[in-house]
Write an enzyme that holds these catalytic residues in place. Sequence first.
Site, PDB file in Angstrom:
ATOM      1  N   HIS A 190       0.834  -1.208   0.000  1.00  0.00           N
ATOM      2  CA  HIS A 190       0.000   0.000   0.000  1.00  0.00           C
ATOM      3  C   HIS A 190       0.871   1.261   0.000  1.00  0.00           C
ATOM      4  O   HIS A 190       0.644   2.175  -0.795  1.00  0.00           O
ATOM      5  CB  HIS A 190      -0.906  -0.046   1.241  1.00  0.00           C
ATOM      6  CG  HIS A 190      -1.755   1.167   1.465  1.00  0.00           C
ATOM      7  ND1 HIS A 190      -3.109   1.178   1.233  1.00  0.00           N
ATOM      8  CD2 HIS A 190      -1.456   2.413   1.927  1.00  0.00           C
ATOM      9  CE1 HIS A 190      -3.604   2.375   1.530  1.00  0.00           C
ATOM     10  NE2 HIS A 190      -2.608   3.149   1.966  1.00  0.00           N
ATOM     11  N   GLU A 191       1.858   1.311   0.876  1.00  0.00           N
ATOM     12  CA  GLU A 191       2.707   2.514   0.975  1.00  0.00           C
ATOM     13  C   GLU A 191       3.526   2.711  -0.291  1.00  0.00           C
ATOM     14  O   GLU A 191       3.725   3.849  -0.735  1.00  0.00           O
ATOM     15  CB  GLU A 191       3.610   2.453   2.210  1.00  0.00           C
ATOM     16  CG  GLU A 191       2.886   2.425   3.558  1.00  0.00           C
ATOM     17  CD  GLU A 191       1.863   3.536   3.740  1.00  0.00           C
ATOM     18  OE1 GLU A 191       1.981   4.593   3.089  1.00  0.00           O
ATOM     19  OE2 GLU A 191       0.915   3.349   4.540  1.00  0.00           O
ATOM     20  N   HIS A 195      -5.878   7.360  -2.260  1.00  0.00           N
ATOM     21  CA  HIS A 195      -6.803   6.387  -1.648  1.00  0.00           C
ATOM     22  C   HIS A 195      -8.051   6.186  -2.502  1.00  0.00           C
ATOM     23  O   HIS A 195      -8.586   7.138  -3.068  1.00  0.00           O
ATOM     24  CB  HIS A 195      -7.208   6.860  -0.246  1.00  0.00           C
ATOM     25  CG  HIS A 195      -6.118   6.677   0.757  1.00  0.00           C
ATOM     26  ND1 HIS A 195      -5.819   7.609   1.723  1.00  0.00           N
ATOM     27  CD2 HIS A 195      -5.253   5.657   0.951  1.00  0.00           C
ATOM     28  CE1 HIS A 195      -4.814   7.171   2.460  1.00  0.00           C
ATOM     29  NE2 HIS A 195      -4.449   5.994   2.002  1.00  0.00           N
ATOM     30  N   HIS A 222       1.403   4.490  -2.766  1.00  0.00           N
ATOM     31  CA  HIS A 222       1.453   5.961  -2.655  1.00  0.00           C
ATOM     32  C   HIS A 222       2.721   6.491  -3.322  1.00  0.00           C
ATOM     33  O   HIS A 222       2.685   7.450  -4.077  1.00  0.00           O
ATOM     34  CB  HIS A 222       1.451   6.389  -1.191  1.00  0.00           C
ATOM     35  CG  HIS A 222       0.118   6.240  -0.520  1.00  0.00           C
ATOM     36  ND1 HIS A 222      -1.053   6.665  -1.088  1.00  0.00           N
ATOM     37  CD2 HIS A 222      -0.218   5.730   0.704  1.00  0.00           C
ATOM     38  CE1 HIS A 222      -2.064   6.415  -0.260  1.00  0.00           C
ATOM     39  NE2 HIS A 222      -1.583   5.846   0.833  1.00  0.00           N
TER      40      HIS A 222
HETATM   41 ZN   LIG Z   1      -2.622   5.118   2.457  1.00  0.00          ZN
END
Ligand SMILES: [Zn+2]
Length: 344
Positions: free
Chosen positions: A191-192, A201, A195
């Site tokens: 997930h990171e 999101h 980004h």
């Molecule tokens: Zn996030």
Amino acid sequence: MRKMKLIFLLPVLAFMACSEDPITDQVETEKQPQTANFTDEITEIAFPEEYGKVSEVYYTGMKLPVENVNGKFIYQGDIIIPNDKASKSPVKLVYEKGETPQEKSVGRTSHYWTDNTVYYEIDGSLPNKDRVYDAISHWEANTNLEFVKRSGQSNYIYFTPGSGCSSYVGMVGGKQNITLADACSTGNTIHEIGHAVGLWHEQSRVDRDNHITIHWNNIKSGREYNFQTYQEGGYDGDEFTTNLDFGSIMMYSPYAFSSNGQPTITKKDGSTYSVQRSALSSGDIEGANSMYPSSSGTTEQSYINGEYYTINGVTVLRYYDLWWYRTTYGWKKVELIDGTWYWA
Ligand SMILES: [Zn+2]
């Protein structure tokens, strides 16, 4: 939360009898109130135990509510907004010919990594480095991105311990941290990295209200700003995929920032949904590959009239085989010259 805040601050106030407005100006962080003891195990958060003052900054062409914790601007829990690129006033996205672009002028995703290559380094003191290697392997196996151990490159991701899981969005320039607390899993790391390569999101998509309901009463007091849509921030372009993807690894849990264990996000019919932090969804892969198309093909990308594209940080519309940018006064023709957009 306000009430708890005052109680918490009483001993501090006693010492600050003559200072002005200590609540807003002098106290930036504090412990989470005791009543808010519900913990969502899934949604990533940079500083799980701390609250900061919320203010608005301009970044990537949007006005974003951010929380100031430990001198960092935090957006939506785990996104760090770089202080040197955020601004208290709007920044330009398109320039007059001959004008020199400002350093702060960036689009929704500031910059993509060039040549589909992300450089990285891992802090020697980071426990369980395998979660980083596993997350990187997952990204490489499923997208056109390649992750290369840094050998002197100036722009790179630095995986380092922190109080939570957090990342910047896109390549912000220089060394950019992804923080991983011990509790951050391989899935959180995927997930990171999402980004860091430019994904935001899923639940804040411009069209999210067609798919989900936000239950404001269940959100921890002071955390409501995390549920703003990108449209409210001033972004009006299209998303990479046509529908909200409940399977996205970038999707908040239904209990994200819940104060009471009740859902903060449900489907429109009131039911909850399951989230996952094990793999990129097909929608995530589609999004990542449209930001980073395969370089093997020699064909130039063809643009479809009537579609929006985000190119070099600016969302533009393709129409009559020209580029158009929406201003307050309507659509204006723009052109891309050496990576900067100018009025045509
Ligand atoms: Zn996030």
